[in-house]
Motif scaffolding. Structure first.
Motif, mmCIF file in Angstrom:
data_model
loop_
_atom_site.group_PDB
_atom_site.id
_atom_site.type_symbol
_atom_site.label_atom_id
_atom_site.label_comp_id
_atom_site.label_asym_id
_atom_site.label_seq_id
_atom_site.Cartn_x
_atom_site.Cartn_y
_atom_site.Cartn_z
ATOM 1 N N LYS A 156 0.828 -1.207 0.000
ATOM 2 C CA LYS A 156 0.000 0.000 0.000
ATOM 3 C C LYS A 156 0.864 1.259 0.000
ATOM 4 O O LYS A 156 0.545 2.255 -0.663
ATOM 5 C CB LYS A 156 -0.940 0.007 1.205
ATOM 6 N N TYR A 157 1.958 1.228 0.744
ATOM 7 C CA TYR A 157 2.866 2.374 0.754
ATOM 8 C C TYR A 157 3.495 2.565 -0.620
ATOM 9 O O TYR A 157 3.600 3.692 -1.127
ATOM 10 C CB TYR A 157 3.952 2.162 1.806
ATOM 11 N N VAL A 158 3.899 1.453 -1.246
ATOM 12 C CA VAL A 158 4.518 1.542 -2.568
ATOM 13 C C VAL A 158 3.528 2.098 -3.588
ATOM 14 O O VAL A 158 3.847 2.997 -4.374
ATOM 15 C CB VAL A 158 5.042 0.158 -3.014
ATOM 16 N N ARG A 159 2.294 1.568 -3.560
ATOM 17 C CA ARG A 159 1.320 1.968 -4.567
ATOM 18 C C ARG A 159 0.828 3.398 -4.380
ATOM 19 O O ARG A 159 0.735 4.174 -5.340
ATOM 20 C CB ARG A 159 0.127 1.009 -4.538
ATOM 21 N N HIS A 160 0.500 3.778 -3.154
ATOM 22 C CA HIS A 160 -0.146 5.066 -2.907
ATOM 23 C C HIS A 160 0.834 6.199 -2.639
ATOM 24 O O HIS A 160 0.446 7.373 -2.755
ATOM 25 C CB HIS A 160 -1.111 4.952 -1.729
ATOM 26 N N ASP A 278 -5.570 5.484 -15.687
ATOM 27 C CA ASP A 278 -6.382 5.932 -14.558
ATOM 28 C C ASP A 278 -7.613 5.046 -14.380
ATOM 29 O O ASP A 278 -7.993 4.696 -13.252
ATOM 30 C CB ASP A 278 -6.808 7.386 -14.786
ATOM 31 N N ALA A 279 -8.234 4.642 -15.504
ATOM 32 C CA ALA A 279 -9.409 3.767 -15.422
ATOM 33 C C ALA A 279 -9.037 2.406 -14.852
ATOM 34 O O ALA A 279 -9.774 1.841 -14.029
ATOM 35 C CB ALA A 279 -10.031 3.621 -16.815
ATOM 36 N N GLY A 285 -7.539 -1.301 -8.711
ATOM 37 C CA GLY A 285 -6.565 -0.951 -7.673
ATOM 38 C C GLY A 285 -6.840 -1.627 -6.344
ATOM 39 O O GLY A 285 -5.940 -2.242 -5.739
ATOM 40 N N ASP A 286 -8.074 -1.562 -5.864
ATOM 41 C CA ASP A 286 -8.406 -2.180 -4.576
ATOM 42 C C ASP A 286 -8.273 -3.694 -4.626
ATOM 43 O O ASP A 286 -7.820 -4.326 -3.656
ATOM 44 C CB ASP A 286 -9.827 -1.795 -4.167
ATOM 45 N N SER A 287 -8.662 -4.286 -5.755
ATOM 46 C CA SER A 287 -8.519 -5.740 -5.907
ATOM 47 C C SER A 287 -7.056 -6.139 -5.869
ATOM 48 O O SER A 287 -6.685 -7.163 -5.285
ATOM 49 C CB SER A 287 -9.159 -6.198 -7.222
ATOM 50 N N LEU A 288 -6.198 -5.312 -6.476
ATOM 51 C CA LEU A 288 -4.763 -5.598 -6.463
ATOM 52 C C LEU A 288 -4.216 -5.501 -5.046
ATOM 53 O O LEU A 288 -3.400 -6.339 -4.624
ATOM 54 C CB LEU A 288 -4.028 -4.616 -7.387
#
Length: 583
Positions: A156-160, A278-279, A285-288
């Motif tokens: 989550k830190y890496v992605r966001h 973006d789509a 994103g949440d599923s990942l």
């Protein structure tokens, strides 16, 4: 739409230029006599495909390696020295390994294609990886602490946090990477080793064959014009819009003029890629996140370290002797492996004794002198490059009008292969200064500039554009103008960018030595004493000695590593005090 029409008009002018020139000078006969001319569009497609495949692996490698080394100090302890060593090896040093691993393991033309892609990768990977690593290290401490407080750890830190924060540096590194790939395209598509040359269809081999095989300057001019048009189109339709879009990802904690929502209509065709990405992020994103969380939980303790994010940037606390010993061990292992691969590629296994090779090749004793000659040329080229890129980079980054005018020109300049410039530089310099040693020295330094100056320029431009908008607004509020603004805000802010560009420039210069100290044109060889010409002579010998080649590569690598360790790294650590915190 206006910018697209202007870009298309420039492209049309590029493509019309050779038609006008050939009609005026009556050179059509020479162009059409080149058997490759009808296949030029096909060659462009083949080269683009190789570049795209190599860039895909560069992105994967750069993200994994750069983020891991940037986040975790223990991993960085080993990964950063290894990255330094691999980056210090010139592209020609990877050629034997590419031949051994791919042409021997894969059938026919496929092996040469993969070898070519690997060589392009070796010219692209380091700019992206170092840019990502530096960007991860530059994430402000307060943002790290806030991420931990809100539970953004591990993936989550890496992605966001990490992905958005490194995006500007990633785009800057990608622009440099594509420039590096284009720069060595001729060498990657004309695989020469010893007395054998294997030519792959592509715009790089078209240029190389026109210059070296046929000596056909009109055909070389046509190839160079088409090449420039392709680079200009990619930079205009892809990298320029992405570079503008990237400024909206600069890390800052207050709204400012520079953080207004982007007008996507200004980004041209690349806006569709932004919309698509973006789509995908919104939909999956949440599923990942959930998938990665389950995977980490299933891995148990093995993946526990991924959940930890350091609260603050941490530097190595190990004694210098430990770090030096680690570098030395990794360096020796890398060079022994390289020598074994070179020997395997030329069927000279088992390896002869190193002492025996040195005894039978007394010219090896001159390597330290050659290293001094090469270092002096690189230093001269570096000073020339720094003197103009510092001024031009700040001016172009601060002025939208200058950026629109000059950025496409500089993009083309950094991407033009040095081998394609051979005939024009040789003709210009030798016709002006004669064919003496001075003219060859000048030509060598000019060719070194083509492999040095763009790293500095684009890192300076990226650093200026990364200055937080609220800092610029504060400088306007305090009425900082002209020299006061540049000395108190801009120059301190770009010091990390200048140093990162300097590291890459010196590495690029050692790569460029291969093509700048040994110039073969028109049946004549123009060379100056140095490590680049020594390595060329050693590689092109009728019976190449693996240890002689490895010693030449090792000499280059030792100088690059010594500069990084004793000069650039202390300066880079010092420059971290100029990074923006709490802005």
């Amino acid at each position: 739409m206006k910018n697209i029409k202007a870009t298309l008009a420039v492209l049309a002018a590029f493509l019309a230029l050779p038609l006008v020139v050939f009609a005026y000078f009556g050179s059509w006969g020479e162009v059409l006599s080149d058997p490759q001319t009808p296949f030029l569009p096909y060659f462009v497609l083949r080269s683009l495909l190789r570049m795209l495949i190599a860039y895909f692996f560069v992105v994967v490698f750069g993200l994994v390696y750069g983020i891991t080394a940037g986040l975790y100090r223990t991993a960085r302890l080993f990964m950063l020295p290894l990255l330094d060593i691999l980056q210090s090896i010139p592209v020609l040093g990877y050629l034997p390994m590419a031949i051994l691993l791919f042409t021997g393991a894969l059938p026919g033309e496929l092996g040469y294609e993969i070898a070519s892609i690997f060589l392009i990768f070796s010219g692209m990977a380091w700019a992206v990886t170092f840019s990502i690593l530096g960007a991860v290290r530059a994430i402000p401490n307060d943002l790290r602490e806030a991420s931990n407080a809100f539970g953004f750890r591990g993936w989550k830190y890496v992605r966001h946090v990490v992905f958005p924060a490194i995006f500007p540096a990633f785009i800057t590194g990608s622009i440099l990477a594509w420039g590096g790939g284009w720069y060595f395209l001729v060498a990657a598509e004309m695989l020469s080793y010893g007395s054998s040359v294997h030519v792959l269809p592509g715009i790089g081999s078209f240029l190389g064959s026109a210059v070296f095989t046929y000596g056909n300057l009109p055909s070389a001019f046509l190839g160079l014009t088409v090449f420039v048009a392709v680079v200009f189109a990619i930079n205009s339709f892809v990298w320029k819009p992405l570079s503008e879009y990237a400024k909206y990802f600069n890390v800052q904690t207050q709204l400012s003029e520079e953080t207004k929502p982007p007008n996507f209509s200004e980004f041209g065709p690349v806006r569709h890629l932004i919309y698509f990405t973006d789509a995908l992020e919104k939909k999956y994103g949440d599923s990942l996140d959930a998938f990665v969380a389950r995977a980490q939980k299933g891995m148990g303790r093995v993946a526990r370290f991924l959940e930890h994010v350091p609260y603050r940037r941490r530097h190595f606390s190990h004694p210098r002797i430990f770090q030096f010993s680690l570098y030395s061990m990794l360096f020796i292992v890398t060079m022994v492996v390289l020598a074994y691969l070179v020997a395997s590629a030329i069927n000279s296994l088992p390896l002869k004794s190193l002492l025996n090779s040195v005894a039978t090749h007394p010219e090896v004793a001159q390597l330290p002198i050659f290293a001094l000659y090469s270092s002096a040329r690189i230093f001269a080229a570096y000073l020339i490059a720094l003197s103009w890129t510092l001024v031009a980079g700040i001016a172009v980054a601060r002025s939208k009008r200058l950026s629109e005018i000059f950025m496409p020109v500089f993009d083309i300049g950094q991407s033009t292969p040095a081998l394609a410039l051979f005939p024009f530089i040789v003709i210009l310099v030798i016709s002006t200064l004669g064919g003496g040693e001075l003219s060859v020295e000048v030509a060598s330094i000019l060719l070194l500039l083509t492999g040095t100056q763009w790293y500095l320029f684009f890192n300076i431009v990226g650093a200026v554009k990364s200055i937080p908008g609220n800092v610029l607004e504060a400088s306007r509020a305090f009425d900082l103008r002209c020299m006061q603004f540049y000395t108190t805000v801009v120059l301190p802010a770009i010091i990390p960018g200048v140093l990162l560009g300097s590291i890459q420039a010196w590495g690029g210069a050692w790569n460029a030595l291969i093509v700048s100290e040994y110039i073969n044109y028109g049946g004549n060889v123009y060379s100056v004493p140095g490590l680049g010409s020594f390595l060329n002579h050693a590689t092109l010998a009728a019976s190449p000695d693996p240890w002689v080649i490895t010693l030449a590569v090792a000499s280059m690598s030792i100088i690059v590593l010594a500069m990084n360790y004793f000069v650039w790294r202390p300066l880079f650590n010092y420059a971290e005090r100029f990074k923006f915190e709490n802005v």
